[in-house]
Write a protein that holds these residues in place. Sequence first.
Motif, PDB file in Angstrom:
ATOM      1  N   UNK A  49       0.816  -1.216   0.000  1.00 48.17           N
ATOM      2  CA  UNK A  49       0.000   0.000   0.000  1.00 48.17           C
ATOM      3  C   UNK A  49       0.851   1.269   0.000  1.00 48.17           C
ATOM      4  N   UNK A  50       1.833   1.364   0.885  1.00 53.55           N
ATOM      5  CA  UNK A  50       2.661   2.575   0.966  1.00 53.55           C
ATOM      6  C   UNK A  50       3.433   2.821  -0.330  1.00 53.55           C
ATOM      7  N   UNK A  51       3.934   1.752  -0.921  1.00 51.94           N
ATOM      8  CA  UNK A  51       4.681   1.878  -2.175  1.00 51.94           C
ATOM      9  C   UNK A  51       3.756   2.287  -3.311  1.00 51.94           C
ATOM     10  N   UNK A  52       2.595   1.648  -3.398  1.00 53.97           N
ATOM     11  CA  UNK A  52       1.642   1.970  -4.453  1.00 53.97           C
ATOM     12  C   UNK A  52       1.179   3.423  -4.364  1.00 53.97           C
ATOM     13  N   UNK A  53       0.906   3.889  -3.159  1.00 49.79           N
ATOM     14  CA  UNK A  53       0.451   5.265  -2.991  1.00 49.79           C
ATOM     15  C   UNK A  53       1.545   6.280  -3.300  1.00 49.79           C
ATOM     16  N   UNK A  54       2.755   6.039  -2.822  1.00 49.69           N
ATOM     17  CA  UNK A  54       3.862   6.965  -3.114  1.00 49.69           C
ATOM     18  C   UNK A  54       4.116   7.039  -4.616  1.00 49.69           C
ATOM     19  N   UNK A  55       4.072   5.899  -5.285  1.00 50.04           N
ATOM     20  CA  UNK A  55       4.293   5.859  -6.726  1.00 50.04           C
ATOM     21  C   UNK A  55       3.185   6.611  -7.466  1.00 50.04           C
ATOM     22  N   UNK A  56       1.936   6.387  -7.062  1.00 53.20           N
ATOM     23  CA  UNK A  56       0.810   7.062  -7.715  1.00 53.20           C
ATOM     24  C   UNK A  56       0.875   8.575  -7.512  1.00 53.20           C
ATOM     25  N   UNK A  57       1.165   9.020  -6.299  1.00 48.48           N
ATOM     26  CA  UNK A  57       1.271  10.454  -6.025  1.00 48.48           C
ATOM     27  C   UNK A  57       2.413  11.065  -6.823  1.00 48.48           C
ATOM     28  N   UNK A  58       3.558  10.385  -6.857  1.00 44.37           N
ATOM     29  CA  UNK A  58       4.712  10.895  -7.602  1.00 44.37           C
ATOM     30  C   UNK A  58       4.387  11.044  -9.089  1.00 44.37           C
ATOM     31  N   UNK A  59       3.772  10.022  -9.670  1.00 48.45           N
ATOM     32  CA  UNK A  59       3.448  10.092 -11.093  1.00 48.45           C
ATOM     33  C   UNK A  59       2.377  11.141 -11.381  1.00 48.45           C
ATOM     34  N   UNK A  60       1.360  11.185 -10.572  1.00 47.73           N
ATOM     35  CA  UNK A  60       0.293  12.154 -10.808  1.00 47.73           C
ATOM     36  C   UNK A  60       0.834  13.581 -10.706  1.00 47.73           C
ATOM     37  N   UNK A  61       1.586  13.847  -9.657  1.00 50.46           N
ATOM     38  CA  UNK A  61       2.163  15.180  -9.500  1.00 50.46           C
ATOM     39  C   UNK A  61       3.121  15.529 -10.619  1.00 50.46           C
ATOM     40  N   UNK A  62       3.941  14.570 -11.017  1.00 55.37           N
ATOM     41  CA  UNK A  62       4.910  14.810 -12.088  1.00 55.37           C
ATOM     42  C   UNK A  62       4.215  15.058 -13.420  1.00 55.37           C
ATOM     43  N   UNK A  63       3.162  14.312 -13.688  1.00 57.44           N
ATOM     44  CA  UNK A  63       2.434  14.514 -14.943  1.00 57.44           C
ATOM     45  C   UNK A  63       1.772  15.886 -14.971  1.00 57.44           C
ATOM     46  N   UNK A  64       1.308  16.352 -13.831  1.00 57.14           N
ATOM     47  CA  UNK A  64       0.691  17.684 -13.768  1.00 57.14           C
ATOM     48  C   UNK A  64       1.723  18.786 -13.922  1.00 57.14           C
ATOM     49  N   UNK A  65       2.924  18.589 -13.376  1.00 54.49           N
ATOM     50  CA  UNK A  65       3.974  19.608 -13.446  1.00 54.49           C
ATOM     51  C   UNK A  65       4.858  19.455 -14.672  1.00 54.49           C
ATOM     52  N   UNK A  66       4.755  18.314 -15.347  1.00 56.29           N
ATOM     53  CA  UNK A  66       5.663  17.979 -16.440  1.00 56.29           C
ATOM     54  C   UNK A  66       5.765  18.999 -17.552  1.00 56.29           C
ATOM     55  N   UNK A  67       4.721  19.738 -17.797  1.00 52.86           N
ATOM     56  CA  UNK A  67       4.791  20.747 -18.841  1.00 52.86           C
ATOM     57  C   UNK A  67       5.615  21.956 -18.441  1.00 52.86           C
ATOM     58  N   UNK A  68       5.756  22.182 -17.147  1.00 55.32           N
ATOM     59  CA  UNK A  68       6.470  23.354 -16.642  1.00 55.32           C
ATOM     60  C   UNK A  68       7.879  23.040 -16.152  1.00 55.32           C
ATOM     61  N   UNK A  69       8.109  21.787 -15.760  1.00 56.39           N
ATOM     62  CA  UNK A  69       9.393  21.388 -15.171  1.00 56.39           C
ATOM     63  C   UNK A  69       9.880  20.129 -15.865  1.00 56.39           C
ATOM     64  N   UNK A  70      11.141  20.108 -16.316  1.00 64.46           N
ATOM     65  CA  UNK A  70      11.670  18.862 -16.877  1.00 64.46           C
ATOM     66  C   UNK A  70      11.913  17.862 -15.753  1.00 64.46           C
ATOM     67  N   UNK A  71      11.158  16.769 -15.743  1.00 68.95           N
ATOM     68  CA  UNK A  71      11.310  15.809 -14.661  1.00 68.95           C
ATOM     69  C   UNK A  71      10.961  14.406 -15.109  1.00 68.95           C
ATOM     70  N   UNK A  72      11.472  13.459 -14.330  1.00 66.98           N
ATOM     71  CA  UNK A  72      11.172  12.046 -14.515  1.00 66.98           C
ATOM     72  C   UNK A  72      10.978  11.415 -13.145  1.00 66.98           C
ATOM     73  N   UNK A  73      10.174  10.346 -13.113  1.00 65.25           N
ATOM     74  CA  UNK A  73       9.907   9.602 -11.887  1.00 65.25           C
ATOM     75  C   UNK A  73      10.575   8.242 -11.995  1.00 65.25           C
ATOM     76  N   UNK A  74      11.424   7.920 -11.033  1.00 66.35           N
ATOM     77  CA  UNK A  74      12.081   6.614 -11.021  1.00 66.35           C
ATOM     78  C   UNK A  74      11.087   5.535 -10.600  1.00 66.35           C
TER      79      UNK A  74
END
Length: 144
Positions: A49-74
């Motif tokens: 659960x903790x891993x799945x949630x951290x991964x989902x939050x990281x990807x969702x946030x990165x996808x929302x910010x991705x147009x403004x900030x060059x970033x990748x999620x490991x």
Amino acid sequence: MLPTGRSSSVAWATKTRREIRETGTADGSVVVVPVGSIEQHGHHLPVATDTLLADAVAHHGAERAGGDVPLLVTPPVWTGFSPHHTSLGGTLTLELEDLLAILEQVADNALENDFDGVCFVNGHGGNASIIDNAVSTVGKSSPR
């Protein structure tokens, strides 16, 4: 590799080495590292659960910010520091020093790929102080 329906636009694991380096060399580039754990979460939730949630939050946030900030999620660091859960079953835990070393190495490797910064997304309370320590030490030995 990625859950069904998830965009791979920010996923490190889906990129070629050239795409990773291109993102890393962009001004203000950030690598996002989700950090979770494998431990019991009662009778109703999966141990990841903790891993799945951290991964989902990281990807969702990165996808929302991705147009403004060059970033990748490991890919997530899926095991954390959870020795207090071992008696309940299902737990896979690292020693404190081992998790710290993994976080430092992942972050330092990202910096070696020319990223300007690292953002850890924590999904497990037991990891908080270890992540704080990693934030204090990452990049200290790097020539950046």
